[in-house]
Design a protein around this motif. Structure first.
Motif, PDB file in Angstrom:
ATOM      1  N   GLN A  52      52.837  36.669  37.416  1.00 36.13           N
ATOM      2  CA  GLN A  52      51.498  36.465  37.430  1.00 36.13           C
ATOM      3  C   GLN A  52      50.782  36.916  38.627  1.00 36.13           C
ATOM      4  N   ALA A  53      50.070  37.522  38.968  1.00 36.42           N
ATOM      5  CA  ALA A  53      49.329  37.902  40.155  1.00 36.42           C
ATOM      6  C   ALA A  53      47.876  38.055  40.150  1.00 36.42           C
ATOM      7  N   VAL A  54      47.230  38.018  41.443  1.00 38.47           N
ATOM      8  CA  VAL A  54      45.773  38.541  41.497  1.00 38.47           C
ATOM      9  C   VAL A  54      45.836  39.687  42.389  1.00 38.47           C
ATOM     10  N   LEU A  55      45.311  40.924  41.659  1.00 44.43           N
ATOM     11  CA  LEU A  55      45.219  42.277  42.333  1.00 44.43           C
ATOM     12  C   LEU A  55      43.809  42.427  42.799  1.00 44.43           C
ATOM     13  N   ARG A  60      36.288  49.515  40.746  1.00 44.29           N
ATOM     14  CA  ARG A  60      36.729  49.747  39.605  1.00 44.29           C
ATOM     15  C   ARG A  60      36.991  51.172  39.128  1.00 44.29           C
ATOM     16  N   ARG A  61      38.395  51.480  38.842  1.00 41.72           N
ATOM     17  CA  ARG A  61      38.796  53.043  38.384  1.00 41.72           C
ATOM     18  C   ARG A  61      38.374  53.187  37.205  1.00 41.72           C
ATOM     19  N   LEU A  65      41.198  51.118  35.706  1.00 41.25           N
ATOM     20  CA  LEU A  65      40.686  49.685  36.644  1.00 41.25           C
ATOM     21  C   LEU A  65      41.306  49.782  37.761  1.00 41.25           C
ATOM     22  N   LEU A  66      42.408  49.685  37.902  1.00 42.30           N
ATOM     23  CA  LEU A  66      43.541  49.381  39.045  1.00 42.30           C
ATOM     24  C   LEU A  66      43.672  50.721  39.811  1.00 42.30           C
ATOM     25  N   GLY A  67      43.819  50.593  41.142  1.00 43.28           N
ATOM     26  CA  GLY A  67      44.238  51.646  42.072  1.00 43.28           C
ATOM     27  C   GLY A  67      45.368  52.246  41.684  1.00 43.28           C
TER      28      GLY A  67
END
Length: 434
Positions: A52-55, A60-61, A65-67
């Motif tokens: 589990q992680a907060v990125l 927003r790509r 969405l993520l880089g």
């Protein structure tokens, strides 16, 4: 649920929260609380959360969405932890979902898909099953490229089935559209049936008290404690879907119907709100609304705002009267985790309780009684002494505060809910005397 949804259970999962870069410390704490909630949602359908992680994201790509670097790092973690499903606690577009699945090499579901899967796992009644299926269809209609491979394949060239030029996706979309139309008709019948049930309750009327609140706030535990019912209650998000009703007698002696309903959650998918309209209608019919809050939760203020936002939305849509705040009692539950009800600050319209220990429940019942009394009207009736059924009705549904018995007539002063007064005067019109 579909077989692919069922396969999610007992699989290794990663829960990822994409979060705009926080500017304040309280925003960082909010991210951790949101991640904890997402992990709880995933665990509630049997997913084994191994990462589990907060990125933090700057922008927003559109594609993922993520880089790019975050996607590559996440793909490596997925391989390392043998993750088979990644839960992205955000709303993904169909394209973002497909691109992430390709990059990560595993199934990806977003927050909306996860909540829909949970509802699919919990729905028990015919109504709940129909509502869940409708919500799934509305949500997945735009995700046909990969998710609807189990649908009957369209070959074309068979009259009404379509011509040879029709694509598979178009065929599937039409089949889904047809099924949605049928489901809406079936749900409308369910709503009419529920309406008939409400009409039946009005013929033998008792005030309705509805439990609402954020998921896992302890509504079902409170319901069980008050009524002695065996409603499913455990420390699990979305443990209750289909509303359950039981009778309850208050300290004054009057009877009410207590209704337990599904919990709310932040960013509740619009597909879900629409699909569960019939369930939410139970709240609209309530004379008293008990907003149950987990007062010990670090995010309890934000959870309250989410519930109030949903109720406000229902009021704007005409599903709920705009006077709902005046019919609401805030129940500050789980006071035992804070040292008892005396340690919980209260204000007018709130009651601190512990549904587990029972502490504060007498005060809650008194508050319900007082709120019902405040909504009552005082009426005076003169009835013949032979009108036994009318007299019994008044004692059952109202509060007789004065009575004088004559040789032929009985004069009573009664406190009644406005709706009950109207029903009584219609039902026993022929026996009323001036």
């Amino acid at each position: 649920m579909t077989s692919s949804d069922t396969a999610l259970a007992a699989t290794r999962a990663a829960v990822i929260l994409p979060w705009e870069r926080p500017e304040r410390q309280d925003e960082a704490r909010a991210a951790e609380a949101r991640l904890e909630e997402a992990v709880g949602l995933a665990a509630s359908i049997g997913l084994i959360v191994v990462r589990q992680a907060v990125l933090l994201i700057r922008a927003r790509r559109p594609a993922t969405l993520l880089g790019t670097g975050q996607v590559e790092s996440l793909a490596e973690a997925v391989r390392e932890d043998k993750v088979t499903v990644v839960v992205m606690d955000a709303r993904l577009s169909p394209g973002q979902q497909r691109n992430l699945e390709k990059a990560l090499g595993c199934k990806v579901i977003d927050r909306t898909g996860l909540i829909l899967d949970i509802f699919g796992a919990r729905a028990a009644t015919r109504e709940g099953t129909l509502q869940v299926e409708l919500a799934h269809l509305e949500y997945q209609r735009s995700r046909l490229v990969r998710l609807w491979t189990h649908l009957e394949r369209q070959r074309g060239g068979f009259g009404f089935l379509g011509g040879p030029g029709e694509t598979q996706i178009e065929a599937d979309r039409r089949m889904i559209g047809d099924r949605i139309v049928r489901l809406k008709k079936e749900l409308e019948q369910v709503r009419r049936t529920r309406g008939l049930h409400r009409q039946a309750r009005k013929r033998v009327p008792f005030p309705v008290v509805a439990l609402v609140g954020y998921t896992n706030a302890g509504k079902s535990t409170l319901f069980n404690t008050l009524t002695g019912a065996a409603v499913h209650a455990q420390d699990q998000l979305f443990a209750t879907l289909d509303p359950t009703m039981r009778g309850l007698r208050l300290p004054s002696g009057r009877r009410v119907i207590l209704s337990d309903t599904v919990g709310f959650i932040s960013e509740l998918p619009t597909e879900l709100v629409a699909a569960f309209r019939a369930t939410l209608e139970e709240v609209a019919e309530a004379d008293i609304i008990l907003h149950v809050r987990d007062v010990a939760h670090p995010d309890t203020v934000a959870q309250r705002a989410d519930v109030v936002g949903v109720l406000d939305g229902m009021a704007r849509d005409g599903m709920l009267g705009t006077d709902w705040p005046s019919r609401t009692i805030e129940v500050l539950n789980k006071a035992d985790l804070l040292g008892g009800v005396d340690q919980v600050p209260t204000r007018a319209g709130t009651v601190a309780i512990s549904a587990i220990t029972g502490q504060g429940l007498p005060a809650l019942l008194d508050a319900i009684d007082a709120r019902l009394t405040a909504a009552m009207e005082v009426a005076r009736y003169v009835l013949p002494v032979t009108a036994g059924s009318a007299l019994a009705w008044l004692y059952e549904h109202g509060e007789v505060i004065d009575r004088h018995d004559g040789d032929e007539d009985v004069s009573l002063q009664v406190r009644l809910l406005g709706a009950d007064r109207g029903r009584f005067e219609v039902q026993f019109a022929e026996q009323l005397r001036a």
